[in-house]
Scaffold this motif. Structure first.
Motif, PDB file in Angstrom:
ATOM      1  N   GLU A   1       0.832  -1.200   0.000  1.00 47.04           N
ATOM      2  CA  GLU A   1       0.000   0.000   0.000  1.00 47.04           C
ATOM      3  C   GLU A   1       0.873   1.260   0.000  1.00 47.04           C
ATOM      4  N   GLU A   2       2.008   1.186   0.713  1.00 46.21           N
ATOM      5  CA  GLU A   2       2.934   2.332   0.711  1.00 46.21           C
ATOM      6  C   GLU A   2       3.538   2.526  -0.684  1.00 46.21           C
ATOM      7  N   ILE A   3       3.769   1.423  -1.383  1.00 45.39           N
ATOM      8  CA  ILE A   3       4.304   1.533  -2.751  1.00 45.39           C
ATOM      9  C   ILE A   3       3.275   2.234  -3.640  1.00 45.39           C
ATOM     10  N   GLY A   4       1.993   2.028  -3.370  1.00 47.18           N
ATOM     11  CA  GLY A   4       1.053   2.846  -4.129  1.00 47.18           C
ATOM     12  C   GLY A   4      -0.320   2.282  -4.446  1.00 47.18           C
ATOM     13  N   VAL A   5      -0.725   1.168  -3.838  1.00 48.67           N
ATOM     14  CA  VAL A   5      -2.102   0.723  -4.078  1.00 48.67           C
ATOM     15  C   VAL A   5      -2.945   1.098  -2.859  1.00 48.67           C
ATOM     16  N   GLU A   6      -4.170   1.522  -3.093  1.00 46.99           N
ATOM     17  CA  GLU A   6      -4.999   2.033  -1.994  1.00 46.99           C
ATOM     18  C   GLU A   6      -5.246   0.950  -0.951  1.00 46.99           C
ATOM     19  N   VAL A   7      -5.623  -0.231  -1.428  1.00 47.65           N
ATOM     20  CA  VAL A   7      -5.789  -1.377  -0.537  1.00 47.65           C
ATOM     21  C   VAL A   7      -5.121  -2.566  -1.221  1.00 47.65           C
ATOM     22  N   CYS A   8      -4.459  -3.397  -0.427  1.00 50.29           N
ATOM     23  CA  CYS A   8      -3.830  -4.592  -0.990  1.00 50.29           C
ATOM     24  C   CYS A   8      -4.895  -5.423  -1.710  1.00 50.29           C
ATOM     25  N   GLY A   9      -4.631  -5.781  -2.951  1.00 50.38           N
ATOM     26  CA  GLY A   9      -5.599  -6.577  -3.700  1.00 50.38           C
ATOM     27  C   GLY A   9      -6.138  -5.872  -4.922  1.00 50.38           C
TER      28      GLY A   9
END
Lengths: 453, 95
Positions: free
Chosen positions: A292-300
């Motif tokens: 999520e820190e790398i850049g996806v709002e929620v894992c998945g």
């Protein structure tokens, strides 16, 4: 050499605030010289050898932890896959053997003993079948024994007969331990391309080609990576990979030092450092939160697999510079129940079983610590294992399944396992049947190794 | 490799800033025959932070025994005092 104030403070911060730990010091012990057709003598032999060789394991790990000031969470033992040492034992014999192993673990004060295992990727002996049949009782009547079954390799193909049997076994193990939320299933891993030197449970065993005794170390530290990344919110992905690489280097160096010290003091050769990011339920110690820190709002969500691929590769690159021998699983673990970020993502509906399966194509393990409804059909469990094995077989990598059908629970409910095993939301499985493909049985042929496209 | 065979230990002291921390910590070291080789101290985010490199070759006992000597002071002043062998720092950050 002078010590830099900054470096000292960084190490202290990593331990105090970012959950840096050495996850495990694992002693691998060969039991080949313990073979005996009389099951009672066999048990005496293995008990003697394990408690002699590992007599100082706990004390040595405790002392190293105090000297260097970094916590060592688990002390473990891995042994020769027990079905490979068994001679002509029945399933009830194997249950007794599991109890002996449990007793040895308790005597030594170690956390887990792994290697109640059978390697049946190409075919099954009677002994190996008996061991698999013993698993429901063996795992529900012991506390610290972990089991693994190798059902596929890139060279041998996929043993679908074994997978059918294991699917039924997992359901039986779930029922046998229903008063403990089907905990027995959390101590059983099904492998494709099983690593023979991995210190992580439940899949650890002391493989062929290993010395009599060996020390392997598993390091971790998702929290440290997460913290490092938070300092670079605007960095591009090349820089992100670089930050992870540098951090993985430092984490792995700590593991290398512990491994060398432990091997030295326990009079055993030093095997490998398994350089992995393995989450815990501690705040911030989460692989999902790194993604999520790398850049996806929620894992998945879309982008998650790409982020995981970047992270997994960077961990390996940084870590392999830091140790002489990297091995085991090395990469990232994405267990659901042990990772607060993963749990939250499942609860939000952002992370599903099929996305997790896709993610396993680019990281070191497979479907790990996944809870599913208790009334899941054994053939569905087998189907999930077959799919995950196929991913490993075709991609020449290790994959594993640790799935827990929780007796009496339905999708959406929560289940608590406690300790490092954490808690998991029950995930939905397909309502349609995999029965026919499982019933066919046989072996899926090994893939061609040329024409790789 | 010469690991954790030397006598150099890093002592780190972290806590709320207050008078007398350095005096009391160094008094314990002196009483136990421990020589201070290097000392640096700063205030980081309102926290008193001190790092010392000490030589424990004349101390009768190991790092654990020395660590225990600081326990009463930790409780009295609300400090966190940890002792770590220097190797972990050398090993982690340097090739």
């Amino acid at each position: 050499m002078s010590l830099a104030f900054q470096e000292i403070m960084e190490t202290i911060r990593m331990v105090e605030m970012e959950n840096l730990d050495i996850r495990t010091v694992t002693m691998g012990i060969s039991l080949k010289d313990c073979a005996h057709p009389d099951v009672q003598l066999f048990q005496e032999n293995i008990y003697q050898k394990i408690t002699t060789k590992a007599a100082d394991l706990k004390a040595v790990a405790d002392k190293i932890q105090r000297e260097i000031g970094i916590p060592i969470i688990n002390r473990r033992i891995s042994i020769t896959p027990i079905a490979s040492v068994g001679v002509k034992f029945s399933s009830s014999d194997y249950v007794e053997i599991a109890k002996t192993l449990d007793r040895a673990a308790k005597t030594l004060g170690i956390d887990f003993i792994g290697g109640f295992s059978a390697l049946v990727h190409k075919g099954m002996t009677n002994d190996e079948r008996n061991l698999i049949l013993s698993l429901p009782e063996a795992l529900s009547s012991t506390e610290r024994v972990c089991a693994s079954i190798s059902v596929a390799t890139t060279k041998a193909g996929i043993n679908m007969d074994a997978i059918a049997l294991v699917g039924e076994t997992i359901i039986k193990a779930s029922e046998a331990s229903k008063d403990q939320n089907s905990l027995a299933c959390a101590k059983l891993v099904v492998f494709c391309n099983a690593p023979e030197d991995n210190p992580f449970m439940a899949g650890a065993f002391h493989g062929e080609g290993e010395p009599d005794v060996v020390i392997n170390v598993g390091v971790s530290g998702p929290g440290v990576v997460l913290h490092a990344l938070k300092k670079y919110p605007d960095a591009d992905l090349t820089e992100v990979a670089n930050v992870i690489k540098k951090t993985a280097f430092k984490i792995t160096r700590a593991g290398e030092l512990v491994g060398r010290l432990a091997a030295d003091r326990l009079n055993a050769p030093f095997g490998i450092v398994d350089l992995s990011l393995a989450p815990t339920n501690a705040t911030g110690d989460s692989v999902a939160e790194i993604l999520e820190e790398i850049g996806v709002e929620v894992c998945g969500v879309p982008g998650t697999t790409a982020a995981l691929a970047l992270m997994n590769d960077a961990v390996k690159k940084g870590g392999s510079m830091a140790t002489s021998h990297a091995g085991g699983f090395s990469g990232a673990f994405i267990p659901v129940s042990e990772d607060n970020g993963m749990i939250a993502a499942v609860e939000k509906g952002a992370l599903t079983l099929s996305k997790l399966e896709a993610m396993t194509c680019v990281c070191s393990v497979g479907l790990d610590m996944i809870a599913v409804p208790g009334d899941t059909a054994p053939t569905t469990i087998s189907g999930i294992i077959a799919d995950e094995s196929a991913i490993g077989m075709i991609n020449k990598k290790t994959t594993a399944v640790r799935i827990i059908p929780v007796a009496g629970k339905k999708a959406g409910e929560m289940v608590e396992f406690g300790g490092l095993l954490g808690r998991a939301p029950i995930m939905e499985v397909s309502q349609y049947s995999s029965e026919k493909i499982i019933r066919r049985g046989g072996r899926i042929p090994a893939p061609i190794q040329a024409l790789t496209n | 490799m010469n690991h954790t065979k030397g006598n150099r230990v890093v002592v780190s002291v972290i806590g709320q800033d207050q008078k007398g921390i350095i005096a009391k910590v160094t008094a314990i070291l002196a009483k136990n025959d421990v020589n201070i080789l290097d000392i640096s101290q700063t205030i980081m985010q309102d926290f008193f932070t001190m790092v010392m490199v000490v030589d424990i070759k004349d101390f009768q006992g190991d790092t654990e025994a020395l660590s225990a000597q600081f326990k009463p002071l930790e409780d009295e002043m609300g400090l966190k005092i940890r002792l770590q062998h220097e190797d972990i720092f050398n090993f982690m950050h340097r090739i």
